[in-house]
Design an enzyme around this catalytic site. Structure first.
Site, PDB file in Angstrom:
ATOM      1  N   ASP A 226      54.875  34.601 -28.321  1.00  7.03           N
ATOM      2  CA  ASP A 226      56.444  33.479 -28.933  1.00  7.03           C
ATOM      3  C   ASP A 226      56.041  32.660 -28.164  1.00  7.03           C
ATOM      4  O   ASP A 226      56.030  32.492 -26.961  1.00  7.03           O
ATOM      5  CB  ASP A 226      58.078  34.447 -28.231  1.00  7.03           C
ATOM      6  CG  ASP A 226      58.588  33.503 -27.802  1.00  7.03           C
ATOM      7  OD1 ASP A 226      59.188  32.666 -28.639  1.00  7.03           O
ATOM      8  OD2 ASP A 226      59.696  33.631 -26.645  1.00  7.03           O
ATOM      9  N   THR A 227      56.056  31.314 -28.384  1.00  6.87           N
ATOM     10  CA  THR A 227      55.494  30.506 -27.874  1.00  6.87           C
ATOM     11  C   THR A 227      56.807  28.771 -27.848  1.00  6.87           C
ATOM     12  O   THR A 227      57.543  29.385 -28.819  1.00  6.87           O
ATOM     13  CB  THR A 227      54.141  29.787 -28.525  1.00  6.87           C
ATOM     14  OG1 THR A 227      54.629  29.158 -29.834  1.00  6.87           O
ATOM     15  CG2 THR A 227      52.982  30.405 -27.752  1.00  6.87           C
TER      16      THR A 227
ATOM     17  N   SER B 170      61.174  24.298 -33.145  1.00  8.39           N
ATOM     18  CA  SER B 170      61.397  23.208 -33.026  1.00  8.39           C
ATOM     19  C   SER B 170      63.317  24.657 -31.607  1.00  8.39           C
ATOM     20  O   SER B 170      63.136  25.247 -32.110  1.00  8.39           O
ATOM     21  CB  SER B 170      62.412  22.441 -33.165  1.00  8.39           C
ATOM     22  OG  SER B 170      61.549  22.357 -33.556  1.00  8.39           O
TER      23      SER B 170
ATOM     24  N   SER C 253      32.227   2.786   0.028  1.00 12.82           N
ATOM     25  CA  SER C 253      31.837   2.563   0.281  1.00 12.82           C
ATOM     26  C   SER C 253      31.483   1.723   1.765  1.00 12.82           C
ATOM     27  O   SER C 253      32.950   2.095   1.931  1.00 12.82           O
ATOM     28  CB  SER C 253      33.393   1.444  -0.685  1.00 12.82           C
ATOM     29  OG  SER C 253      33.124   0.110  -0.630  1.00 12.82           O
TER      30      SER C 253
ATOM     31  N   LYS D 134      24.868   2.756   2.699  1.00 17.56           N
ATOM     32  CA  LYS D 134      24.680   3.262   1.503  1.00 17.56           C
ATOM     33  C   LYS D 134      23.093   2.129   1.224  1.00 17.56           C
ATOM     34  O   LYS D 134      21.965   2.697   1.398  1.00 17.56           O
ATOM     35  CB  LYS D 134      24.286   3.393   0.409  1.00 17.56           C
ATOM     36  CG  LYS D 134      25.907   4.872   0.395  1.00 17.56           C
ATOM     37  CD  LYS D 134      26.327   5.359  -1.045  1.00 17.56           C
ATOM     38  CE  LYS D 134      27.086   4.309  -1.681  1.00 17.56           C
ATOM     39  NZ  LYS D 134      28.785   3.750  -0.921  1.00 17.56           N
TER      40      LYS D 134
ATOM     41  N   SER E  35      29.034   7.153  -6.364  1.00 14.95           N
ATOM     42  CA  SER E  35      28.416   8.520  -7.032  1.00 14.95           C
ATOM     43  C   SER E  35      29.758   9.943  -6.100  1.00 14.95           C
ATOM     44  O   SER E  35      29.316  11.164  -5.763  1.00 14.95           O
ATOM     45  CB  SER E  35      27.499   9.442  -6.831  1.00 14.95           C
ATOM     46  OG  SER E  35      26.915   8.750  -5.703  1.00 14.95           O
TER      47      SER E  35
END
Lengths: 646, 298
Positions: free
Chosen positions: A121-122, A43, A481, A485, A553
């Site tokens: 090193d994380t 930690s 929209s 189509k 789509s």
């Protein structure tokens, strides 16, 4: 006292006297060093950076000028008063330094007489599972740091789980800051007892506990006299003696993924790659996968001459006795113990991207030297890394870990990750952003992927099409929209019908209310929506129909997915190109108004993206032509090429 | 059989180079003629033998390198059977940008801008560089495959995670990758490898008596007639060598008697200052390298 500080750190790291007196002898020993990669996890306040700083400092990897900078920085931003703050040695980028946290994976180097070490090193920070998994993927060993005053924390559990998940075989549990608890054995024993119980719970078979103080240097390079009750090794001693993965892999059967075919002229054809496991000698019989053909190894070719043997971990070029097809992505393996080949798997996935997993979407998958398309099923469950609870999940978000099935578009050569990281570990890549979005581990292939065979039918798709005297098509309308189509698709179908063609129109009305009524409008649902429509359209095309679809789509990846399901030329993508402003002005169904008012969420064009088609078969600019005109040229496109042959 | 650390580092670098050769469209190897470049070139020969490395060498030249560097450059490319491309920023040339008058601008124009020009001009999508993670703190976090936007910027917050040996080389048009096959090597590894493999390096790394002046605590070598003396400066013959090589008026030498590789390694191990101290450009500011990198410096 059994142990004391009688080992001079000098003898562990390097002997300046030997360097000064006999540099050749020194170099000779150092040419035979091995290498261990490990990761430290803890930690924020566990003293991780301090420990690494200490390891670098003790191994004299810090020079005077760096030390001068360090001393100045320690006074300016350090947390140790006027003392040297070792943590500052390893905290890299400027922004992080100011925040006082490490936010990425950094790699550090130090060496002792026996080994060179690479430390990943994380960070111990909550949101950085991704970094730890990255750092752990190349590690032989993990050091889990526990603050002696705090005991086992949520983070300790999480880090241990992740290290275990990534398959790290050697775990060191370093109880740090022993100086702050008076080197009390009772405190230490309690923590180790707690940890042992936890380790058993999650299946960690063994670990090495060590009481240390990174700040004071206890049990780091040599045994401390402050902990006479501890009879295990000092940390560095342990790191020097652990067996590394690459050596262990030599005992397994040969596997080498072909990276590059070496073909300088017609007389030479070599296969270059890094040996993932096993050993190889000239004359060894080998099997090439996926073809399954067998031959023998002729030579192991290097710039320094041919080798008598090569082992796991080495990069080599092999020539074969026979002219056999073999290219990048193929695997050269032991003839009698080849790896498996399959196209459906159970996997564990660690999601690493800001955009969540979209089940059903097609991602690139890289595994070894193989590169394929893969789709992920909705996860069976997600793991809460804090308590290892399995939770139901529909997707995975950044730092999410889950178990899910994956299907690849062609069979791949693999081994279970637990047996071989090189042939069992994979990454997923987003096809549009090219980002690495996930890391995964293959566990096993699904039986059905090996056993399900297509039922051969006598009335096949060609027979269906012939009976209808037409060629099947999937005409895919995409656009915002209100772009027009459905209107255009409807007119196209009327004309086709008049021409005696067999067609079917799939649109929101007949799909959303039935087949897809369980789906909403989130990105995940949109992907699934299109996937199902694609499958239905494909079945109808198999039945010989001309299928018209009219859906927004919005994502390129899904349109591409449907395209890839069909034979070449059968998919016709029609981009109904109406600018947002025009569609919004028309607002036939009043949806834009609602979306703008915030009553409709995830509305394409407003708060959800529309990805414009890059190479549609046709683009219809509705600001320049009427729906009737559009329908006419589309019908011409669909039936034009074969209408006269009827 | 246990592989040694140098065998493993070699194998890793070769694996990286082959991945790039297999997946990139138009790779190039940046070649600075220094010791790291020498090691990288040697590894490339090993990776593709018996083929020559399937990419050209590119030297982004400043016109101010040591003369010995120019002569080794030609020889090395020829020995490797590789095409050598040399790029000199035409604008820097025209404006006469030099290390004496222009300070930081010299590095920026010749190196940073020059590199971008060369990459754009040839359309390279992957460039090998010899940088190592141990050189400097901000480099410790650098990926092996480092992505640059279409305008060559490095975004430290937006780098791809690198797992196992799986490098994601996918990129959009215009983007490029810098690839660092020596990421996990240290300065000592480099020297040991040069020694073991008998790799030819610029003679300036070995000690010899050379004309020098001392300026601002740095020992500068007078390599040609363009050197500008400041008031009171006179060339002094000193026994010197270089731990790192760049533009000669910006590169500090160390006094030394080391004339063989073991002696160099010996000196390095017993020395107390870091390698980059000899480079003037790093002393500008605390996080100077990081800033330069974000702007596109290698």
């Amino acid at each position: 006292m059994a142990h004391s500080e009688d080992i001079d750190p000098e003898t562990i790291y390097r002997t300046d006297a030997l360097i000064a007196e006999d540099i050749d002898a020194y170099l000779e020993t150092h040419q035979h060093k091995t290498m261990l990669r490990f990761i430290t996890c803890g930690s924020v306040d566990d003293g991780k950076s301090t420990l690494i700083g200490r390891l670098l400092y003790d191994s004299k990897m810090i020079f005077e000028d760096q030390l001068a900078t360090l001393e100045a920085d320690s006074k300016k931003v350090g947390t140790q008063g006027q003392e040297i703050d070792f943590a500052l040695l390893v905290d890299g980028l400027a922004a992080e330094r100011e925040q006082g946290i490490t936010i990425d994976v950094a790699y550090r180097f130090f060496a002792t007489e026996k080994r060179k070490f690479i430390v990943a090193d994380t960070p111990g920070h909550e949101q950085y599972t991704r970094n730890m998994v990255t750092g752990a993927s190349t590690a032989d060993l993990a050091v889990i740091l526990i603050d002696a005053r705090q005991g086992i924390l949520t983070q300790t559990r999480r880090h241990s789980y992740l290290a275990h998940l990534i398959g790290i075989k050697h775990l060191v549990v370093a109880v740090n800051k022993m100086d702050l608890v008076g080197y009390d054995q009772v405190v230490y024993d309690k923590i180790i007892a707690d940890y042992t119980a936890f380790a058993e719970e999650i299946g960690i078979a063994a670990f090495t506990p060590i009481p240390i103080s990174g700040l004071a240097g206890d049990n780091i390079t040599s045994k401390s006299e402050k902990t006479p009750w501890y009879d295990g090794p000092a940390l560095v001693e342990h790191l020097e003696n652990v067996e590394v993965m690459v050596t262990a892999n030599q005992a397994r059967p040969l596997r080498m993924g072909v990276q590059w075919v070496n073909r300088p002229n017609l007389d030479f054809r070599g296969f270059s790659g890094q040996i993932a496991s096993g050993t190889v000698k000239p004359g060894d019989p080998v099997r090439i996968l996926p073809s399954g053909k067998t031959t023998t190894v002729k030579r192991i070719v290097t710039l320094d001459g041919n080798l008598d043997e090569a082992v796991a971990g080495q990069s080599v070029t092999l020539t074969l006795a026979d002219e056999i097809d073999c290219s990048r992505g193929d695997v050269i393996s032991a003839v009698d113990a080849p790896p498996q080949v399959a196209d459906q798997f159970e996997t564990t996935i660690v999601w690493m991207d800001e955009s969540e997993l979209l089940p059903g979407r097609s991602y690139w998958m890289k595994i070894g030297t193989q590169f394929v398309s893969a789709t992920v099923q909705p996860p069976k469950y997600q793991v809460n890394v804090n308590n290892m609870e399995q939770l139901a999940a529909k997707t995975l978000e950044l730092n999410g870990i889950g178990v899910a099935e994956i299907a690849t578009d062609r069979p791949i050569i693999f081994e279970p990750y637990a047996d071989n990281r090189d042939l069992g570990g994979f990454i997923l890549i987003d096809k549009i952003s090219n980002a690495t979005v996930a890391a995964g581990m293959l566990h096993f292939c699904l039986r059905r992927s090996q056993n399900v065979h297509w039922q051969d039918v006598d009335v096949d798709r060609a027979a269906h099409a012939l009976q209808k005297r037409q060629e099947p098509r999937v005409v895919w309308f995409t656009g915002l929209s209100g772009s027009g189509k459905s209107t255009i698709a409807n007119m196209v179908e009327k004309r086709l019908h008049a021409l005696g063609k067999h067609s079917f129109l799939l649109d929101g009305d007949n799909v959303r209310h039935g087949l897809n009524k369980d789906l909403g409008f989130t990105d995940v649902d949109r992907v699934e929506n299109i996937r199902r429509i694609g499958e239905v359209a494909k079945l109808m095309a198999d039945a010989g129909l001309i299928v018209l679809t009219a859906f927004i789509s919005p994502f390129r990846a899904e349109r591409q997915l449907v395209r890839s399901m069909l034979p070449d030329d059968e998919f016709i993508e029609i981009f109904v190109d109406t600018p947002l402003s025009v569609a919004e002005e028309r607002d036939v169904k009043g949806l834009y108004k609602k979306a703008r008012a915030g009553e409709l969420k995830n509305f394409t064009g407003i708060d959800s993206d529309y990805e414009i088609p890059q190479n549609p078969e046709m683009r219809i600019d509705t600001t320049k032509m009427s729906p009737e005109e559009a329908a006419e040229i589309i019908v011409d496109k669909i039936v034009g090429s074969w209408s006269y042959t009827i | 059989m246990s592989l040694t650390h140098l065998q493993r580092l070699e194998s890793e670098a070769i694996h990286i180079m082959r991945e790039v050769a297999a997946e990139a469209e138009k790779p190039v190897m940046l070649y600075s003629v220094g010791k790291d470049s020498a090691v990288m070139l040697h590894l490339a020969k090993k990776a593709f033998f018996p083929s020559p490395p399937p990419f050209p060498l590119l030297h982004v030249d400043t016109t101010w390198k040591f003369r010995e560097m120019y002569s080794l450059r030609e020889k090395s490319a020829k020995d490797a059977g590789m095409e050598l491309l040399v790029h000199q920023n035409p604008e820097a040339k025209e404006r006469g940008i030099n290390p004496f008058d222009h300070g930081g601008l010299h590095t920026d124009m010749w190196k940073t801008q020059g590199l971008k020009q060369a990459i754009d001009e040839h359309g390279f999508d992957a460039a090998f560089g010899g940088a190592r993670r141990d050189e400097e703190k901000s480099r410790a976090k650098e990926r092996i495959f480092s992505f640059r936007s279409a305008n060559h910027r490095w975004d430290p917050k937006n780098q791809r995670p690198e797992l196992w040996k799986l490098y994601n080389t996918r990129k959009s048009k215009g983007e490029s990758i810098r690839v660092f096959p020596l990421s996990n090597w240290t300065e000592l590894d480099i020297w040991q490898y040069i020694h073991l493999e008998n790799i030819e390096i610029v003679p300036l790394y070995f000690s010899a008596r050379r004309p020098t002046v001392e300026r601002d605590g740095m020992l500068l070598m007078i390599d040609d007639e363009r050197f500008r003396f400041e008031e009171g400066e006179k060339p002094v013959e000193r026994s010197i060598r270089f731990r790192t090589l760049g533009c000669y008026p910006l590169t500090g030498a160390v006094e030394s008697e080391a004339t063989t590789l073991p002696q160099i390694i010996q000196e390095m191990l017993l020395t107390t200052t870091s390698e980059r101290q000899g480079r003037a450009i790093d002393h500008d500011q605390a996080a100077s390298m990081e800033k330069k990198k974000q702007e596109g410096y290698f």
